[in-house]
Design a protein around this motif. Structure first.
Motif, short mmCIF file in Angstrom:
data_model
loop_
_atom_site.label_atom_id
_atom_site.label_comp_id
_atom_site.label_asym_id
_atom_site.label_seq_id
_atom_site.Cartn_x
_atom_site.Cartn_y
_atom_site.Cartn_z
N THR A 227 0.78 -1.15 -0.06
CA THR A 227 0.11 -0.01 0.06
C THR A 227 0.82 1.29 0.12
O THR A 227 0.37 2.25 -0.29
N PHE B 253 1.06 3.81 -2.83
CA PHE B 253 -0.26 4.62 -3.38
C PHE B 253 -0.17 5.74 -2.35
O PHE B 253 -0.88 5.77 -1.27
N CYS B 254 0.27 6.86 -2.64
CA CYS B 254 0.77 7.66 -1.60
C CYS B 254 0.11 9.06 -1.79
O CYS B 254 0.65 10.10 -1.49
N MET C 117 -3.73 9.48 -1.92
CA MET C 117 -5.25 9.57 -1.62
C MET C 117 -5.61 10.96 -1.45
O MET C 117 -5.05 11.86 -0.94
N LYS D 102 -7.12 13.70 0.64
CA LYS D 102 -6.74 14.08 2.08
C LYS D 102 -7.75 14.85 2.93
O LYS D 102 -8.13 15.81 2.29
N ASN E 38 -1.91 8.75 2.31
CA ASN E 38 -1.28 7.47 2.20
C ASN E 38 -2.10 6.14 2.58
O ASN E 38 -2.66 6.07 3.66
N LEU E 39 -2.32 5.40 1.42
CA LEU E 39 -2.98 4.65 1.77
C LEU E 39 -2.53 3.24 2.80
O LEU E 39 -3.46 2.85 3.40
N SER E 40 -1.37 3.22 3.02
CA SER E 40 -0.69 2.67 4.09
C SER E 40 -0.92 3.01 5.33
O SER E 40 -0.99 2.13 6.39
N ILE F 202 -7.00 8.06 -5.68
CA ILE F 202 -5.44 7.73 -5.45
C ILE F 202 -4.69 8.77 -5.69
O ILE F 202 -3.60 8.98 -5.04
#
Length: 429
Positions: free
Chosen positions: A26, A29-30, A32, A34, A44-46, A178
């Motif tokens: 994840t 995919f930095c 999203m 926000k 960030n998806l992570s 994304i």
């Protein structure tokens, strides 16, 4: 009758390891869209993985990676120490500026610094978390996750590129979540920049994602031999961003790889890719004196050098340059991007990561950190050490030329994962 099951059939669920692999998948995919809490941390998806992962890391005591002896532990402590000192100096700088009566954009430096001091603390936690990942998973699983993550990034980037030729419903559905619609003014990144950005917010960020995060693990894989097609795919993705930092990283990477692997095929194909991209690069460099981005970069970096010269020992603290930049970049306020920066107070900082860290922590701390890391990287020929040496060389090049989004998590995850592999190697021994 008691039946003993084979050990491989009694494998218990490894929740921390599974979350660590999910983190790797994840992280790329930095960007999203926000809600706007703390810089780009909420982009960030992570983060959906980090929230449950951090308590598990604490309970399993994998945070102890920072205490491990050896080269990896030394370098990790140096990086974490730099970030902690940045947090302390941020508060000190806020107090000093508060009593000096400095204000900007209606902000009091003290409460503002108490908030922004959290950023380097969060980065220190994240760096430690990323360094723990190689100790939580098998090398083969880690390598497979990096390959799968790159495949996802390449697939999304291909969809993005196709959309510029043939608009499609898949890309229209994916990009607002994304690529961060709010930061791109409500349009897709490829529409705004006219160049591919992949799952990041700018072309330069895509290049750094490819080279700083993925490339070290394709050049020095945790398992198996290096795959030349993965190497070429990563370099091609970075080059297609058509960013100056991307092309610089591709050039440096190609030189290092040819020197290390002595693959003639890599040199030939890299030269072919360069021949295709050279006209665009030549056009950009030929007009650099009239390029607004180059003018902005030079003025913003000059302002940073001035602030470093004025406060070289303790620096200003994290993001406190906001209180000094408006007057120093006013001469180029006629440029649209600068006028927007001055209006909002965003992006008023150096366009170089190293200059930013020098402003935040002061020269003695920054130079001391660089010296410790450089000393730890000297000598040795293990694959993990070669990977770390390769990763930090690229990080130094990228950080000197470009500032980028300092809170983009993959920027810190790349070197941290390589340090974690060194630490895992030490713990195994």
């Amino acid at each position: 009758m008691h039946i003993q099951m084979p050990a491989r059939m009694l494998r218990l669920p490894n929740l921390s390891g599974d979350l660590a692999l999910a983190l790797l998948l994840t992280l790329p995919f930095c960007a999203m869209a926000k809600p706007g809490w703390l810089g780009n941390f909420d982009a960030n998806l992570s983060l959906f993985v980090l929230v449950p992962l951090l308590p598990i890391l604490w309970m399993t005591r994998t945070w102890r990676v920072v205490l491990v002896r050896g080269r990896g532990g030394v370098m990790l402590r140096a990086v974490v120490g730099l970030l902690l000192i940045c947090a302390v100096f941020t508060v000190i700088g806020g107090v000093r500026l508060h009593f000096e009566g400095v204000t900007a954009y209606g902000l009091d430096p003290l409460p503002k610094s108490l908030k922004t001091a959290i950023v380097p603390l969060l980065l220190a936690v994240f760096v430690t978390t990323a360094a723990a990942v190689p100790s939580l998973v098998r090398p083969a699983d880690l390598q497979a996750a990096m390959v799968a993550g790159f495949a996802l990034v390449a697939a999304y980037t291909a969809i993005q590129w196709v959309s510029s030729v043939a608009p499609n419903a898949i890309y229209s559905m994916l990009w607002p979540a994304i690529e961060g619609a709010r930061d791109n003014g409500g349009v897709s990144a490829i529409t705004r920049f006219g160049r591919i950005t992949g799952p990041t917010m700018e072309p330069a960020e895509l290049a750094k994602l490819a080279v700083l995060f993925f490339l070290p693990w394709f050049a020095f894989p945790a398992e198996w031999r290096a795959n030349i097609w993965l190497l070429l795919g990563t370099l091609t993705l970075a080059a297609l961003s058509m960013s100056i930092i991307g092309l610089a990283l591709v050039g440096v990477s190609a030189v290092l790889l040819i020197r290390h692997f002595r693959w003639l095929a890599l040199g030939v194909i890299a030269a072919a890719v360069g021949a295709v991209l050279l006209p665009g690069l030549t056009d950009r460099l030929g007009n650099i004196s009239h390029d607004p981005s180059a003018i902005i970069r030079s003025h913003y970096n000059a302002a940073a050098l001035g602030l470093i010269a004025e406060r070289p020992i303790f620096g200003l603290g994290w993001s406190n340059e906001l209180f000094f930049y408006p007057d120093r970049v006013a001469p180029i306020s006629h440029l649209w991007e600068v006028s927007e920066d001055l209006r909002t107070g965003n992006a008023l900082t150096a366009k170089s990561l190293m200059l930013r860290l020098a402003m935040y922590a002061g020269l003695p701390v920054l130079f001391g950190t660089i010296a410790i890391i450089s000393w730890a990287l000297i000598g040795g020929r293990s694959r993990a050490l070669s990977r770390a040496r390769f990763a930090f060389t690229l990080f130094a090049v990228a950080g000197t030329i470009d500032g980028g989004m300092i809170t983009s998590l993959y920027l810190w995850a790349g070197p941290s994962l390589c340090l974690g592999a060194l630490i895992a190697e030490r713990r195994a021994l």
